[in-house]
Design a protein around this motif. Structure first.
Motif, PDB file in Angstrom:
ATOM      1  N   VAL A 173      12.397  -2.793  -4.826  1.00 44.60           N
ATOM      2  CA  VAL A 173      12.379  -1.568  -5.625  1.00 44.60           C
ATOM      3  C   VAL A 173      11.836  -1.859  -7.015  1.00 44.60           C
ATOM      4  CG1 VAL A 173      13.835   0.170  -6.735  1.00 44.60           C
ATOM      5  CG2 VAL A 173      14.254  -0.453  -4.356  1.00 44.60           C
ATOM      6  N   GLU A 174      12.309  -2.947  -7.632  1.00 45.29           N
ATOM      7  CA  GLU A 174      11.857  -3.292  -8.978  1.00 45.29           C
ATOM      8  C   GLU A 174      10.364  -3.635  -8.993  1.00 45.29           C
ATOM      9  OE1 GLU A 174      14.482  -6.423 -10.026  1.00 45.29           O
ATOM     10  OE2 GLU A 174      16.177  -5.102 -10.450  1.00 45.29           O
ATOM     11  N   THR A 175       9.888  -4.341  -7.971  1.00 45.99           N
ATOM     12  CA  THR A 175       8.475  -4.701  -7.881  1.00 45.99           C
ATOM     13  C   THR A 175       7.604  -3.459  -7.758  1.00 45.99           C
ATOM     14  OG1 THR A 175       8.976  -6.837  -6.861  1.00 45.99           O
ATOM     15  CG2 THR A 175       6.762  -5.966  -6.518  1.00 45.99           C
ATOM     16  N   GLU A 176       8.029  -2.513  -6.935  1.00 47.67           N
ATOM     17  CA  GLU A 176       7.269  -1.282  -6.756  1.00 47.67           C
ATOM     18  C   GLU A 176       7.213  -0.473  -8.044  1.00 47.67           C
ATOM     19  OE1 GLU A 176       8.919   0.784  -3.437  1.00 47.67           O
ATOM     20  OE2 GLU A 176       7.994  -0.556  -1.949  1.00 47.67           O
ATOM     21  N   GLN A 177       8.312  -0.479  -8.800  1.00 52.61           N
ATOM     22  CA  GLN A 177       8.330   0.246 -10.067  1.00 52.61           C
ATOM     23  C   GLN A 177       7.332  -0.355 -11.051  1.00 52.61           C
ATOM     24  OE1 GLN A 177      12.499  -0.060 -11.054  1.00 52.61           O
ATOM     25  NE2 GLN A 177      12.991   1.919 -10.128  1.00 52.61           N
ATOM     26  N   VAL A 178       7.281  -1.677 -11.114  1.00 47.16           N
ATOM     27  CA  VAL A 178       6.329  -2.360 -11.996  1.00 47.16           C
ATOM     28  C   VAL A 178       4.902  -2.006 -11.601  1.00 47.16           C
ATOM     29  CG1 VAL A 178       5.383  -4.626 -12.621  1.00 47.16           C
ATOM     30  CG2 VAL A 178       7.861  -4.280 -12.588  1.00 47.16           C
ATOM     31  N   LEU A 179       4.619  -2.064 -10.306  1.00 48.27           N
ATOM     32  CA  LEU A 179       3.268  -1.793  -9.814  1.00 48.27           C
ATOM     33  C   LEU A 179       2.851  -0.358 -10.120  1.00 48.27           C
ATOM     34  CD1 LEU A 179       0.792  -2.765  -8.282  1.00 48.27           C
ATOM     35  CD2 LEU A 179       1.961  -2.189  -6.136  1.00 48.27           C
ATOM     36  N   LYS A 180       3.755   0.596  -9.938  1.00 47.64           N
ATOM     37  CA  LYS A 180       3.421   1.999 -10.198  1.00 47.64           C
ATOM     38  C   LYS A 180       3.120   2.247 -11.670  1.00 47.64           C
ATOM     39  CE  LYS A 180       5.959   3.965  -6.284  1.00 47.64           C
ATOM     40  NZ  LYS A 180       7.150   4.724  -5.831  1.00 47.64           N
ATOM     41  N   VAL A 181       3.889   1.605 -12.556  1.00 48.13           N
ATOM     42  CA  VAL A 181       3.637   1.758 -13.997  1.00 48.13           C
ATOM     43  C   VAL A 181       2.262   1.205 -14.359  1.00 48.13           C
ATOM     44  CG1 VAL A 181       4.342   0.972 -16.296  1.00 48.13           C
ATOM     45  CG2 VAL A 181       6.069   1.771 -14.666  1.00 48.13           C
ATOM     46  N   LYS A 215       1.797 -11.426 -11.343  1.00 48.10           N
ATOM     47  CA  LYS A 215       2.205 -12.381 -12.370  1.00 48.10           C
ATOM     48  C   LYS A 215       3.600 -12.058 -12.903  1.00 48.10           C
ATOM     49  CE  LYS A 215      -2.360 -13.725 -14.109  1.00 48.10           C
ATOM     50  NZ  LYS A 215      -3.262 -13.746 -15.309  1.00 48.10           N
ATOM     51  N   ILE A 216       3.885 -10.772 -13.061  1.00 46.79           N
ATOM     52  CA  ILE A 216       5.179 -10.350 -13.616  1.00 46.79           C
ATOM     53  C   ILE A 216       6.321 -10.583 -12.633  1.00 46.79           C
ATOM     54  CG2 ILE A 216       6.518  -8.343 -14.389  1.00 46.79           C
ATOM     55  CD1 ILE A 216       3.872  -7.212 -15.506  1.00 46.79           C
ATOM     56  N   THR A 217       6.085 -10.256 -11.357  1.00 47.76           N
ATOM     57  CA  THR A 217       7.185 -10.272 -10.374  1.00 47.76           C
ATOM     58  C   THR A 217       7.249 -11.533  -9.524  1.00 47.76           C
ATOM     59  OG1 THR A 217       5.831  -9.199  -8.654  1.00 47.76           O
ATOM     60  CG2 THR A 217       7.025  -7.760 -10.189  1.00 47.76           C
ATOM     61  N   GLY A 218       6.149 -12.286  -9.480  1.00 47.76           N
ATOM     62  CA  GLY A 218       6.134 -13.462  -8.617  1.00 47.76           C
ATOM     63  C   GLY A 218       5.774 -13.151  -7.178  1.00 47.76           C
ATOM     64  N   GLU A 219       5.475 -11.888  -6.876  1.00 53.17           N
ATOM     65  CA  GLU A 219       5.089 -11.499  -5.526  1.00 53.17           C
ATOM     66  C   GLU A 219       3.616 -11.851  -5.288  1.00 53.17           C
ATOM     67  OE1 GLU A 219       7.162 -10.163  -3.163  1.00 53.17           O
ATOM     68  OE2 GLU A 219       8.746 -10.578  -4.616  1.00 53.17           O
ATOM     69  N   LYS A 220       3.203 -11.844  -4.003  1.00 53.22           N
ATOM     70  CA  LYS A 220       1.828 -12.184  -3.654  1.00 53.22           C
ATOM     71  C   LYS A 220       0.871 -11.048  -4.061  1.00 53.22           C
ATOM     72  CE  LYS A 220       2.956 -15.310   0.142  1.00 53.22           C
ATOM     73  NZ  LYS A 220       2.551 -16.511  -0.609  1.00 53.22           N
ATOM     74  N   LYS A 221      -0.242 -11.446  -4.680  1.00 55.12           N
ATOM     75  CA  LYS A 221      -1.207 -10.466  -5.193  1.00 55.12           C
ATOM     76  C   LYS A 221      -1.798  -9.621  -4.067  1.00 55.12           C
ATOM     77  CE  LYS A 221      -5.178 -11.982  -6.626  1.00 55.12           C
ATOM     78  NZ  LYS A 221      -6.227 -12.640  -7.468  1.00 55.12           N
ATOM     79  N   ASN A 222      -2.146 -10.249  -2.944  1.00 49.45           N
ATOM     80  CA  ASN A 222      -2.760  -9.499  -1.841  1.00 49.45           C
ATOM     81  C   ASN A 222      -1.819  -8.439  -1.283  1.00 49.45           C
ATOM     82  OD1 ASN A 222      -5.118 -10.921  -2.040  1.00 49.45           O
ATOM     83  ND2 ASN A 222      -4.622 -12.387  -0.406  1.00 49.45           N
ATOM     84  N   ALA A 223      -0.527  -8.790  -1.198  1.00 47.56           N
ATOM     85  CA  ALA A 223       0.452  -7.827  -0.666  1.00 47.56           C
ATOM     86  C   ALA A 223       0.577  -6.630  -1.603  1.00 47.56           C
ATOM     87  CB  ALA A 223       1.809  -8.508  -0.492  1.00 47.56           C
ATOM     88  N   LEU A 224       0.585  -6.897  -2.896  1.00 45.22           N
ATOM     89  CA  LEU A 224       0.681  -5.809  -3.869  1.00 45.22           C
ATOM     90  C   LEU A 224      -0.594  -4.965  -3.871  1.00 45.22           C
ATOM     91  CD1 LEU A 224       2.401  -7.683  -6.847  1.00 45.22           C
ATOM     92  CD2 LEU A 224       3.441  -6.109  -5.212  1.00 45.22           C
ATOM     93  N   TYR A 225      -1.735  -5.606  -3.687  1.00 41.04           N
ATOM     94  CA  TYR A 225      -3.006  -4.870  -3.623  1.00 41.04           C
ATOM     95  C   TYR A 225      -3.012  -3.917  -2.424  1.00 41.04           C
ATOM     96  CZ  TYR A 225      -7.986  -3.908  -3.294  1.00 41.04           C
ATOM     97  OH  TYR A 225      -9.213  -3.272  -3.223  1.00 41.04           O
ATOM     98  N   GLN A 226      -2.560  -4.417  -1.282  1.00 40.16           N
ATOM     99  CA  GLN A 226      -2.507  -3.581  -0.076  1.00 40.16           C
ATOM    100  C   GLN A 226      -1.524  -2.429  -0.244  1.00 40.16           C
ATOM    101  OE1 GLN A 226      -4.556  -3.746   2.494  1.00 40.16           O
ATOM    102  NE2 GLN A 226      -5.593  -5.475   1.492  1.00 40.16           N
ATOM    103  N   GLN A 227      -0.403  -2.697  -0.924  1.00 40.17           N
ATOM    104  CA  GLN A 227       0.574  -1.630  -1.171  1.00 40.17           C
ATOM    105  C   GLN A 227      -0.031  -0.548  -2.064  1.00 40.17           C
ATOM    106  OE1 GLN A 227       4.241  -1.091  -0.263  1.00 40.17           O
ATOM    107  NE2 GLN A 227       3.135   0.765  -0.796  1.00 40.17           N
ATOM    108  N   ALA A 228      -0.706  -0.987  -3.117  1.00 35.42           N
ATOM    109  CA  ALA A 228      -1.333  -0.031  -4.032  1.00 35.42           C
ATOM    110  C   ALA A 228      -2.425   0.766  -3.323  1.00 35.42           C
ATOM    111  CB  ALA A 228      -1.910  -0.782  -5.233  1.00 35.42           C
ATOM    112  N   ALA A 269      -2.594  -4.827  -9.559  1.00 37.55           N
ATOM    113  CA  ALA A 269      -1.986  -5.691  -8.549  1.00 37.55           C
ATOM    114  C   ALA A 269      -1.882  -7.129  -9.037  1.00 37.55           C
ATOM    115  CB  ALA A 269      -2.785  -5.631  -7.255  1.00 37.55           C
ATOM    116  N   ALA A 270      -2.929  -7.603  -9.706  1.00 33.95           N
ATOM    117  CA  ALA A 270      -2.941  -8.981 -10.211  1.00 33.95           C
ATOM    118  C   ALA A 270      -1.871  -9.174 -11.285  1.00 33.95           C
ATOM    119  CB  ALA A 270      -4.310  -9.326 -10.759  1.00 33.95           C
ATOM    120  N   LEU A 271      -1.762  -8.205 -12.205  1.00 36.26           N
ATOM    121  CA  LEU A 271      -0.779  -8.314 -13.283  1.00 36.26           C
ATOM    122  C   LEU A 271       0.648  -8.170 -12.739  1.00 36.26           C
ATOM    123  CD1 LEU A 271      -0.276  -8.698 -16.246  1.00 36.26           C
ATOM    124  CD2 LEU A 271      -0.636  -6.240 -16.602  1.00 36.26           C
ATOM    125  N   ALA A 272       0.827  -7.270 -11.776  1.00 37.40           N
ATOM    126  CA  ALA A 272       2.156  -7.097 -11.167  1.00 37.40           C
ATOM    127  C   ALA A 272       2.592  -8.378 -10.457  1.00 37.40           C
ATOM    128  CB  ALA A 272       2.132  -5.936 -10.182  1.00 37.40           C
TER     129      ALA A 272
END
Length: 282
Positions: free
Chosen positions: A238-246, A262-275, A257-260
Motif C-alpha cells: 500500500v505504501e509503495t503504491e502511494q509513493v508511485l501514484k504521487v 529508489k525510495i521503496t527498495g522495490e524492483k523498478k520493472n515491477a513498478l513500471y509495469q504497475q504504472a 517508476a525509477a524514483l519510486a
C-alpha cells in the motif's frame, strides 16, 4: 554404589499463587532441598501450601559457587527442586549451568511443568502462535537495543520479549523505530495478578497509551510483536503504491517508476509495469 538423586525443574506461579499443580506441591514437599532464585520470593508460596522443605539461594551472582555443592548432594542420592521467582526456570532465569552439568553427570533432570509468562501471554494475545520466537530481555541501552532488534526485522514468527517497568516505554519506542510504527503488538502487564492488563494495537498506539498512563509503566511486562509476515507485506504494498501514484502526478512514467524504486527498495520493472497498467486502465 549410591543411586543418584533427581533434579526437578519446577514451574511456579507468576502471580496468582493458586496457579500451582498438585504434582508441583508434592515434589516441593518431598525433595531434600529447594534451590530458589530468591528465597524471599519463594517463601510465601511455600507458606501458602504448608511446605517446610529447606531452601538455598541459587541466583546469577552465586550460581557457579553453589552449583558444586548441589551437584555433590545430587550424586549422593539427595533430590533437589529448582525454582525461579516466578514461572518456568531457565526462561530468562538462572539455572542453566546446573541443569546442563547435571545432565552431563547422568543425574536425572525432570521437568514439572506449569506457568510461563511467555506462553501465558501468547495464549491470549490474538497474534499468530503457529511460530513464535522468544527473545527474552532486550539490551538496556537504546542504541544497543536498536542494533539488537535490527536482527529480528525480517523474522516472520511472532516475537516475544520480556521488559521491566523502567524501560517499557523506551523499548516500545525503539521497537516502533526498528519494526515500524504499524506493527501489530500486544503489551501484557502483571499477568495473573490483581492489576493485569492487556493492550492490543499498533506500536504507535500502544506507545501513546503507555506514555499517558503512569500505571501502564508499572510491573512486569511481556511484549509481543507480530512477525514480518503477510500483514506487513500488505502494508508495504500500500505504501509503495502511494509513493508511485504521487510521483506519477509530477513525473513521466519511466522516471516515476525509477524514483519510486529508489525510495521503496522495490524492483523498478515491477513498478513500471504497475504504472503502465494504471495508465491503460485508469
Amino acid at each position: 554404589m549410591l543411586s543418584k538423586g533427581i533434579l526437578y525443574v519446577v514451574a511456579t506461579p507468576i502471580g496468582n499463587l493458586d496457579d500451582f499443580s498438585v504434582r508441583a506441591v508434592r515434589v516441593l514437599e518431598t525433595v531434600d532441598l529447594i534451590a530458589a532464585e530468591d528465597t524471599r520470593h519463594t517463601r510465601p508460596l511455600l507458606r501458602h501450601y504448608g511446605i517446610s522443605t529447606q531452601m538455598v539461594a541459587l541466583h546469577e551472582h552465586n550460581e557457579r559457587e553453589v552449583m558444586g555443592r548441589l551437584l555433590r548432594q545430587l550424586e549422593e542420592g539427595q533430590s533437589l527442586a529448582l525454582v525461579s521467582d516466578a514461572g518456568t526456570p531457565l526462561i530468562s532465569d538462572p539455572g542453566f549451568p546446573l541443569v546442563r552439568e547435571a545432565g552431563r553427570l547422568g543425574i536425572p533432570v525432570v521437568p514439572v511443568p506449569g506457568v510461563s509468562a511467555a506462553t501465558c501471554a501468547l495464549s491470549v494475545a490474538g497474534l499468530p502462535t503457529d511460530r513464535f520466537l522468544f527473545a527474552g530481555f532486550p539490551p538496556r541501552q537504546s542504541s544497543a537495543r536498536q542494533r539488537w532488534l535490527q536482527d529480528l526485522v525480517a523474522e516472520s514468527a511472532t516475537l516475544v520479549f520480556y521488559e521491566s517497568s523502567h524501560r517499557i516505554l523506551s523499548a516500545l519506542k525503539d521497537m516502533a523505530e526498528v519494526f515500524g510504527a504499524a506493527r501489530e503488538s500486544v503489551v501484557a502487564r502483571e499477568l495473573t495478578k490483581v492489576h493485569e492488563t492487556l493492550l492490543r494495537g499498533r506500536l504507535d498506539a500502544l506507545i501513546e497509551i503507555v506514555a499517558e498512563d503512569p500505571n501502564q509503566q508499572k510491573g512486569e511486562f511481556v511484549v509481543l510483536v507480530q512477525g514480518a509476515g503477510r500483514g506487513q507485506s500488505d502494508q508495504k504494498t500500500v505504501e509503495t503504491e502511494q509513493v508511485l501514484k504521487v510521483l506519477l502526478d509530477e513525473l513521466p512514467l519511466k522516471q516515476a517508476a525509477a524514483l519510486a524504486a529508489k525510495i521503496t527498495g522495490e524492483k523498478k520493472n515491477a513498478l513500471y509495469q504497475q504504472a503502465l497498467a494504471w495508465k491503460e486502465n485508469p
